[in-house]
Scaffold this motif. Sequence first.
Motif, PDB file in Angstrom:
ATOM      1  N   SER A   1       0.822  -4.213   2.516  1.00 38.37           N
ATOM      2  CA  SER A   1       1.516  -4.356   1.234  1.00 38.37           C
ATOM      3  C   SER A   1       0.817  -5.425   0.392  1.00 38.37           C
ATOM      4  N   VAL A   2       0.489  -5.097  -0.860  1.00 40.56           N
ATOM      5  CA  VAL A   2      -0.173  -6.084  -1.729  1.00 40.56           C
ATOM      6  C   VAL A   2       0.614  -6.352  -3.013  1.00 40.56           C
ATOM      7  N   GLY A   3       1.812  -5.760  -3.110  1.00 42.04           N
ATOM      8  CA  GLY A   3       2.644  -5.999  -4.296  1.00 42.04           C
ATOM      9  C   GLY A   3       1.902  -5.649  -5.570  1.00 42.04           C
ATOM     10  N   THR A   4       1.938  -6.602  -6.527  1.00 38.88           N
ATOM     11  CA  THR A   4       1.292  -6.339  -7.825  1.00 38.88           C
ATOM     12  C   THR A   4      -0.102  -6.975  -7.903  1.00 38.88           C
ATOM     13  N   SER A   5      -0.687  -7.324  -6.753  1.00 36.35           N
ATOM     14  CA  SER A   5      -2.026  -7.939  -6.750  1.00 36.35           C
ATOM     15  C   SER A   5      -3.058  -6.987  -7.351  1.00 36.35           C
TER      16      SER A   5
ATOM     17  N   VAL B   1     -21.391  -8.210  12.415  1.00 37.16           N
ATOM     18  CA  VAL B   1     -21.137  -9.287  11.445  1.00 37.16           C
ATOM     19  C   VAL B   1     -19.653  -9.658  11.497  1.00 37.16           C
ATOM     20  N   LYS B   2     -19.389 -10.967  11.564  1.00 39.93           N
ATOM     21  CA  LYS B   2     -18.000 -11.436  11.532  1.00 39.93           C
ATOM     22  C   LYS B   2     -17.505 -11.310  10.097  1.00 39.93           C
ATOM     23  N   PHE B   3     -16.483 -10.500   9.861  1.00 38.74           N
ATOM     24  CA  PHE B   3     -15.968 -10.253   8.499  1.00 38.74           C
ATOM     25  C   PHE B   3     -14.620 -10.945   8.388  1.00 38.74           C
ATOM     26  N   LEU B   4     -14.561 -12.035   7.637  1.00 36.11           N
ATOM     27  CA  LEU B   4     -13.308 -12.792   7.538  1.00 36.11           C
ATOM     28  C   LEU B   4     -12.588 -12.507   6.225  1.00 36.11           C
ATOM     29  N   LEU B   5     -11.352 -12.032   6.354  1.00 31.07           N
ATOM     30  CA  LEU B   5     -10.481 -11.848   5.195  1.00 31.07           C
ATOM     31  C   LEU B   5      -9.361 -12.880   5.288  1.00 31.07           C
ATOM     32  N   PRO B   6      -8.643 -13.152   4.199  1.00 29.79           N
ATOM     33  CA  PRO B   6      -7.537 -14.121   4.268  1.00 29.79           C
ATOM     34  C   PRO B   6      -6.479 -13.718   5.301  1.00 29.79           C
ATOM     35  N   VAL B   7      -5.780 -14.718   5.842  1.00 30.99           N
ATOM     36  CA  VAL B   7      -4.642 -14.451   6.733  1.00 30.99           C
ATOM     37  C   VAL B   7      -3.321 -14.778   6.034  1.00 30.99           C
ATOM     38  N   ASP B   8      -3.417 -15.513   4.913  1.00 26.26           N
ATOM     39  CA  ASP B   8      -2.225 -15.738   4.082  1.00 26.26           C
ATOM     40  C   ASP B   8      -2.641 -15.883   2.613  1.00 26.26           C
ATOM     41  N   ASN B   9      -1.690 -15.602   1.751  1.00 30.28           N
ATOM     42  CA  ASN B   9      -1.977 -15.624   0.306  1.00 30.28           C
ATOM     43  C   ASN B   9      -0.981 -16.515  -0.424  1.00 30.28           C
ATOM     44  N   VAL B  10      -1.461 -17.220  -1.440  1.00 34.54           N
ATOM     45  CA  VAL B  10      -0.542 -17.857  -2.382  1.00 34.54           C
ATOM     46  C   VAL B  10      -0.245 -16.792  -3.441  1.00 34.54           C
ATOM     47  N   VAL B  11       1.035 -16.478  -3.587  1.00 32.13           N
ATOM     48  CA  VAL B  11       1.407 -15.379  -4.479  1.00 32.13           C
ATOM     49  C   VAL B  11       2.313 -15.871  -5.596  1.00 32.13           C
ATOM     50  N   GLY B  12       2.184 -15.256  -6.759  1.00 32.63           N
ATOM     51  CA  GLY B  12       3.010 -15.637  -7.905  1.00 32.63           C
ATOM     52  C   GLY B  12       3.828 -14.448  -8.383  1.00 32.63           C
ATOM     53  N   ARG B  13       4.839 -14.745  -9.190  1.00 31.33           N
ATOM     54  CA  ARG B  13       5.678 -13.662  -9.738  1.00 31.33           C
ATOM     55  C   ARG B  13       4.950 -12.892 -10.833  1.00 31.33           C
ATOM     56  N   ALA B  14       4.093 -13.592 -11.561  1.00 33.46           N
ATOM     57  CA  ALA B  14       3.402 -12.960 -12.693  1.00 33.46           C
ATOM     58  C   ALA B  14       2.022 -13.582 -12.840  1.00 33.46           C
ATOM     59  N   PHE B  15       1.179 -12.970 -13.659  1.00 39.12           N
ATOM     60  CA  PHE B  15      -0.164 -13.502 -13.897  1.00 39.12           C
ATOM     61  C   PHE B  15      -0.064 -14.564 -14.990  1.00 39.12           C
ATOM     62  N   ALA B  16       0.382 -15.759 -14.573  1.00 38.78           N
ATOM     63  CA  ALA B  16       0.564 -16.860 -15.530  1.00 38.78           C
ATOM     64  C   ALA B  16       0.402 -18.183 -14.787  1.00 38.78           C
ATOM     65  N   PRO B  17      -0.102 -19.216 -15.480  1.00 41.23           N
ATOM     66  CA  PRO B  17      -0.396 -20.486 -14.800  1.00 41.23           C
ATOM     67  C   PRO B  17       0.836 -21.180 -14.241  1.00 41.23           C
ATOM     68  N   ASP B  18       1.997 -21.002 -14.904  1.00 34.69           N
ATOM     69  CA  ASP B  18       3.185 -21.744 -14.470  1.00 34.69           C
ATOM     70  C   ASP B  18       4.226 -20.843 -13.803  1.00 34.69           C
ATOM     71  N   THR B  19       3.779 -19.684 -13.326  1.00 35.55           N
ATOM     72  CA  THR B  19       4.711 -18.749 -12.687  1.00 35.55           C
ATOM     73  C   THR B  19       5.224 -19.322 -11.360  1.00 35.55           C
TER      74      THR B  19
ATOM     75  N   THR C   1       4.728 -18.875  -4.077  1.00 33.95           N
ATOM     76  CA  THR C   1       5.023 -19.192  -2.679  1.00 33.95           C
ATOM     77  C   THR C   1       3.837 -18.716  -1.829  1.00 33.95           C
ATOM     78  N   THR C   2       3.953 -18.861  -0.502  1.00 37.09           N
ATOM     79  CA  THR C   2       2.884 -18.397   0.383  1.00 37.09           C
ATOM     80  C   THR C   2       3.421 -17.275   1.259  1.00 37.09           C
ATOM     81  N   LEU C   3       2.652 -16.218   1.419  1.00 39.34           N
ATOM     82  CA  LEU C   3       3.031 -15.105   2.299  1.00 39.34           C
ATOM     83  C   LEU C   3       1.893 -14.801   3.270  1.00 39.34           C
ATOM     84  N   GLY C   4       2.230 -14.485   4.527  1.00 41.36           N
ATOM     85  CA  GLY C   4       1.219 -13.990   5.464  1.00 41.36           C
ATOM     86  C   GLY C   4       0.761 -12.618   5.007  1.00 41.36           C
ATOM     87  N   VAL C   5      -0.451 -12.227   5.344  1.00 41.31           N
ATOM     88  CA  VAL C   5      -0.954 -10.952   4.801  1.00 41.31           C
ATOM     89  C   VAL C   5      -0.196  -9.738   5.343  1.00 41.31           C
ATOM     90  N   ASP C   6       0.514  -9.895   6.466  1.00 40.03           N
ATOM     91  CA  ASP C   6       1.270  -8.756   7.001  1.00 40.03           C
ATOM     92  C   ASP C   6       2.710  -8.714   6.497  1.00 40.03           C
TER      93      ASP C   6
END
Length: 397
Positions: free
Chosen positions: A236-240, A262-280, A283-288
């Motif tokens: 699930s990636v929401g509105t990313s 080749v070791k392929f590293l992707l994020p294990v957690d993301n900082v996510v926002g409600r909208a594409f805005a600087p002051d939105t 929070t942090t979510l695990g990628v799963d």
Amino acid sequence: MNVLNKKTLEDIDVKARRVLVRCDFNVPIENGVITSDKRIAASLPTIQYLLGQGARVILCSHLGRPAGGVFEEEFSLKPVAARLSELLGIEVKMAGDVVGESAQALAASLGEGGALLLENVRFEKGETKNDPALSKKFADLAEVFINDAFGSAHRAHSSTAGVAEFLPSASGYLMQKEIAFLGGALENPKRPLTAILGGAKVSDKIGVIDHLLDLVDTLIVGGGMAYTFFAAQGKSVGTSLCETDKFDLALSMLEKAQAKGVKFLLPVDNVVGRAFAPDTEFTTLGVDEPHDGWMGLDIGPATRALFADAIAGSGTVIWNGPMGVSEWANFALGTIAVATAVAESGAVSIIGGGDSAAAVKKLGFESKMSHVSTGGGASLEFLEGRELPGVACLSEK
Ligand code: AMP
């Protein structure tokens, strides 16, 4: 082509000869005033070496995007000639045209250790078309060609590539440094070789990922690009940011990495926002975890530690693209963490131009990196394994 085998300015006899130097004087100018002379200053070692050899130096560059075919005051290089004269402590004459009567007369009258700047090469319509007639006119002004404009080396224009067909050609010091670091990192790196890629879209960097997977030990992917990989894996990636038409390519890149070891590293957690805005709200979510209603805007704290750890053990690091929306403080921590890890790694560190170079400069880490590339587009094409016309055209040693 072995880029490390190209002639440099010290491999060519320039004594008392007329030398055409393609520079990158594409500086910001407001109301006729140069607001940053960094690019001019960066060209000084090449120019000073040539003047010291008694060469008759004919400088040229583009500035902005004039229509072509006519002189436009707004895009004139006159302010650059004035600044160059101050920095070099000699008068740098300014031609009234690019390859016309004024340029020809001034070039012919140059004494040993004298310098001249031609007008904006893009005032000539043939420049961006790599017109051989124009290339020949550039060549007729001089006996040797030195290319020091790495930022334009991915373009086959008359003054960046075409002219080299008519003259013995070599790289200047700036170009030489770019070739040595980028070429050295790809052809003979100190291992392990780690590449870090970020930025907005997978589609912009698929060629780079594909080529680097043949060369690197570890590939780290962050930024907006990562969500296409997650979505392709059914997460699930929401509105990313997500490029649904690139799922197959993303999966094939993961398979290629596995096949190549080749070791392929992707994020294990993301900082996510409600909208594409600087002051939105964020929070942090695990990628799963479900991302419904959230948009990934940066890598999370566990990912920062994971990436920093991989970077710490590297012999060489190549980095292109921010880990999140680093222009906004709430989503800049991932990019800052990566910049810090690269700076502290002790590895040979090469920063591609563009946003990652800007982030490194903003943090004051520029001097801690082995090399910060001056060419965003050119360095990306280099990492894609593409031949750069402005490098390919130079004479072999
Ligand atoms: P690029 O030119 O491809 O290197 O992309 C740089 C841009 O990507 C910057 O302006 C960043 O703000 C943007 N970017 C990085 N991560 C994200 C993200 N998660 N979502 C949206 N934009 C991003």
